[in-house]
Design a protein around this motif. Structure first.
Motif, PDB file in Angstrom:
ATOM      1  N   UNK A 276      46.176  71.775  94.789  1.00 26.02           N
ATOM      2  CA  UNK A 276      45.117  71.962  95.938  1.00 26.02           C
ATOM      3  C   UNK A 276      44.097  70.466  95.071  1.00 26.02           C
ATOM      4  N   UNK A 277      43.216  70.215  96.088  1.00 25.89           N
ATOM      5  CA  UNK A 277      43.564  68.434  96.355  1.00 25.89           C
ATOM      6  C   UNK A 277      41.843  68.593  96.732  1.00 25.89           C
ATOM      7  N   UNK A 278      41.351  67.386  96.522  1.00 25.91           N
ATOM      8  CA  UNK A 278      39.786  66.740  96.672  1.00 25.91           C
ATOM      9  C   UNK A 278      39.664  66.316  97.865  1.00 25.91           C
ATOM     10  N   UNK A 279      40.791  66.340  98.736  1.00 30.12           N
ATOM     11  CA  UNK A 279      40.338  64.953  99.444  1.00 30.12           C
ATOM     12  C   UNK A 279      41.403  65.533 100.665  1.00 30.12           C
TER      13      UNK A 279
ATOM     14  N   UNK B 232      43.805  74.237 110.279  1.00 30.85           N
ATOM     15  CA  UNK B 232      42.407  73.954 110.358  1.00 30.85           C
ATOM     16  C   UNK B 232      41.974  74.322 109.085  1.00 30.85           C
ATOM     17  N   UNK B 233      41.732  72.823 108.537  1.00 27.42           N
ATOM     18  CA  UNK B 233      41.095  72.637 107.400  1.00 27.42           C
ATOM     19  C   UNK B 233      39.636  72.045 107.351  1.00 27.42           C
ATOM     20  N   UNK B 234      38.777  72.207 106.216  1.00 26.29           N
ATOM     21  CA  UNK B 234      37.816  72.494 105.883  1.00 26.29           C
ATOM     22  C   UNK B 234      37.433  71.445 104.642  1.00 26.29           C
ATOM     23  N   UNK B 235      36.627  70.483 104.538  1.00 23.44           N
ATOM     24  CA  UNK B 235      36.643  69.332 103.182  1.00 23.44           C
ATOM     25  C   UNK B 235      35.573  70.101 102.894  1.00 23.44           C
ATOM     26  N   UNK B 236      35.284  69.987 101.438  1.00 23.23           N
ATOM     27  CA  UNK B 236      33.641  70.687 100.926  1.00 23.23           C
ATOM     28  C   UNK B 236      33.172  69.636 100.155  1.00 23.23           C
TER      29      UNK B 236
ATOM     30  N   UNK C 125      38.226  79.538  99.211  1.00 19.71           N
ATOM     31  CA  UNK C 125      37.890  80.469 100.690  1.00 19.71           C
ATOM     32  C   UNK C 125      37.205  82.043  99.968  1.00 19.71           C
ATOM     33  N   UNK C 126      36.968  82.179 101.095  1.00 20.02           N
ATOM     34  CA  UNK C 126      36.471  83.321 100.543  1.00 20.02           C
ATOM     35  C   UNK C 126      35.639  84.485  99.422  1.00 20.02           C
ATOM     36  N   UNK C 127      35.199  82.806  98.749  1.00 20.90           N
ATOM     37  CA  UNK C 127      34.690  83.248  97.924  1.00 20.90           C
ATOM     38  C   UNK C 127      35.481  83.567  96.561  1.00 20.90           C
ATOM     39  N   UNK C 128      36.392  83.198  96.515  1.00 23.29           N
ATOM     40  CA  UNK C 128      37.384  83.705  95.468  1.00 23.29           C
ATOM     41  C   UNK C 128      37.024  83.352  93.774  1.00 23.29           C
ATOM     42  N   UNK C 129      36.780  82.276  93.820  1.00 23.72           N
ATOM     43  CA  UNK C 129      36.417  81.618  92.077  1.00 23.72           C
ATOM     44  C   UNK C 129      34.890  82.142  91.732  1.00 23.72           C
TER      45      UNK C 129
ATOM     46  N   UNK D 104      34.763  68.367  95.543  1.00 22.10           N
ATOM     47  CA  UNK D 104      34.893  67.847  96.125  1.00 22.10           C
ATOM     48  C   UNK D 104      36.380  68.339  96.517  1.00 22.10           C
ATOM     49  N   UNK D 105      36.777  68.728  97.527  1.00 22.90           N
ATOM     50  CA  UNK D 105      37.660  69.906  97.589  1.00 22.90           C
ATOM     51  C   UNK D 105      38.257  70.614  99.571  1.00 22.90           C
TER      52      UNK D 105
END
Length: 402
Positions: free
Chosen positions: A159-162, A188-192, A59-63, A94-95
């Protein structure tokens, strides 16, 4: 500059012999160099664990911010892209992420994310207000909304993929004064589905045996944030390892060796060693050409020495490392450990690449939590570990008497 002026000033009072002057200059230069190394290390760990990089995660473009910063560092040192074109080896996975609301109240008391509670990384988002049912001494559930509340001795994020079809909320047992009876959440979650990132791959070509490689690796990703206001700095894990790798890259760019020295910064380690797995399956250099690989992960302490994973798998190289340490008196102890799939060395070992994973011991206990910060990371044996690695590399290349 201070060292140079100091020597000039003293030469007016007493005419020293040429030998003494040279020795003094060399000692002062070495002292200034070590001080600069310490300043560099602290500044780099401070930077990588700062809010700007937001836990070098999802999130927030950190990586992506960390990726850009690290490529700029390697470029400035004079390290070349491994494939001759660019530093990035792109891949995606996916994350599950938590970019927004992260609100939990227990028994009417609003909790602080990271300090009082965490959600499991595979949790789904949920908004509800319910009573909890006690299942055992540490587990409480809301069956209707599929929420599990667990009292924990330590809060550890990952960290998890799903996302699973439930929400797990872990509470710090020490801070929770009463048993959980009611819960109110807005999470709130969001799967990318395709999180785009990449490994950063650089090399300093060897002067006489460029097809033989010594490789240093470290993962630059961490856990990112949990909600819009809480992030996991990851100073020890693994800004410390990244910083040690950068120090080596900087040194070898200025001092090319007979062998090529390669440097890989992996993404996706925290999500399951994904970056190193991808590189091992899509190598940018022939894996058979790697004389040895050293993975650096959690390098910020060292008061109790280091542990070397795969020491029993590669006894010859471990004997070299231990003998080098004993000769140079670098670290108090070099511990042996067997094979383990616990960091980015693993998939290389599975492909037949000889590799160690080294991690430091002692000092802080912060791990995968909000307390893994630069301010409390001592970097106790940073310089000694750096010097040990230089001498170990000399031994791997067959350089004696250096």
């Amino acid at each position: 500059m201070f060292g140079y002026n100091f020597v000039q000033k003293n030469m007016h009072f007493k005419k020293p012999s040429i030998t003494i002057s040279l020795v003094t200059l060399l000692l002062l230069a070495a002292h200034v160099g070590m001080a600069q190394d310490s300043v560099f290390a602290r500044k780099m760990v401070d930077t990588l664990s700062s809010p700007y990089f937001w836990g070098r995660g999802y999130t927030k473009n950190g990586m992506a911010k960390a990726n850009t910063f690290l490529i700029a560092q390697l470029t400035r040192y004079g390290v070349s892209p491994m494939d001759g074109k660019n530093f990035m080896q792109k891949f995606s996975y996916p994350v599950n992420t938590f970019p927004g609301k992260m609100e939990v109240a227990i028994n009417g008391v609003q909790l602080i994310p990271g300090r009082d509670f965490i959600v499991s990384a595979d949790s789904r988002g949920v908004k509800c207000e319910r009573n909890l049912v006690q299942k055992d001494s540490v587990t409480f559930i809301d069956p209707a909304d599929r929420i599990i509340v667990i009292l924990q001795d330590k809060l550890t994020f990952s960290a998890e993929e799903k996302a699973q079809d439930y929400t797990e909320i872990d509470l710090d047992k020490k801070l929770q004064k009463t048993l959980p009876v009611t819960i109110k959440t807005n999470i709130e979650n969001k799967v990318i589905d395709e999180f785009n990132t990449g490994n950063i791959c650089g090399i300093v070509k060897g002067t006489s045996k460029p097809d033989s490689l010594i490789v240093y690796t470290a993962h630059y990703d961490h856990l990112g944030g949990m909600g819009s206001d809480t992030y996991f700095p990851g100073a020890n894990d693994n800004a410390s390892g990244v910083t040690q790798l950068l120090s080596l890259a900087k040194y070898y760019a200025a001092h090319p060796q007979p062998y090529s020295m390669a440097f890989i910064l992996f993404a996706g380690e925290e999500a399951g060693l994904l970056g190193s797995k991808y590189f091992s399956e899509n190598p940018l250099v022939p894996l058979k050409n790697i004389r040895f690989l050293v993975n650096l992960d959690i390098e910020g302490t060292g008061i109790d020495g280091i542990t070397v994973v795969n020491a029993t798998v590669y006894p010859k190289e471990f004997a070299l490392l231990r003998a080098t340490n004993e000769q140079g008196k670098f670290l108090v102890k070099v511990n042996s450990r067997g094979k383990a799939a616990n960091s980015d060395h693993y998939f290389f070992t599975e492909k037949g690449v000889p590799a160690f994973f080294m991690y430091t011991l002692g000092g802080i206990k912060a791990y995968h939590d909000i307390y893994d910060i630069s301010a409390t990371l001592p970097l106790t044996e940073y310089k000694n570990l750096f010097n040990l690695l230089l001498k170990f590399n000399d031994g791997l290349m067959g350089k004696h008497g250096n």
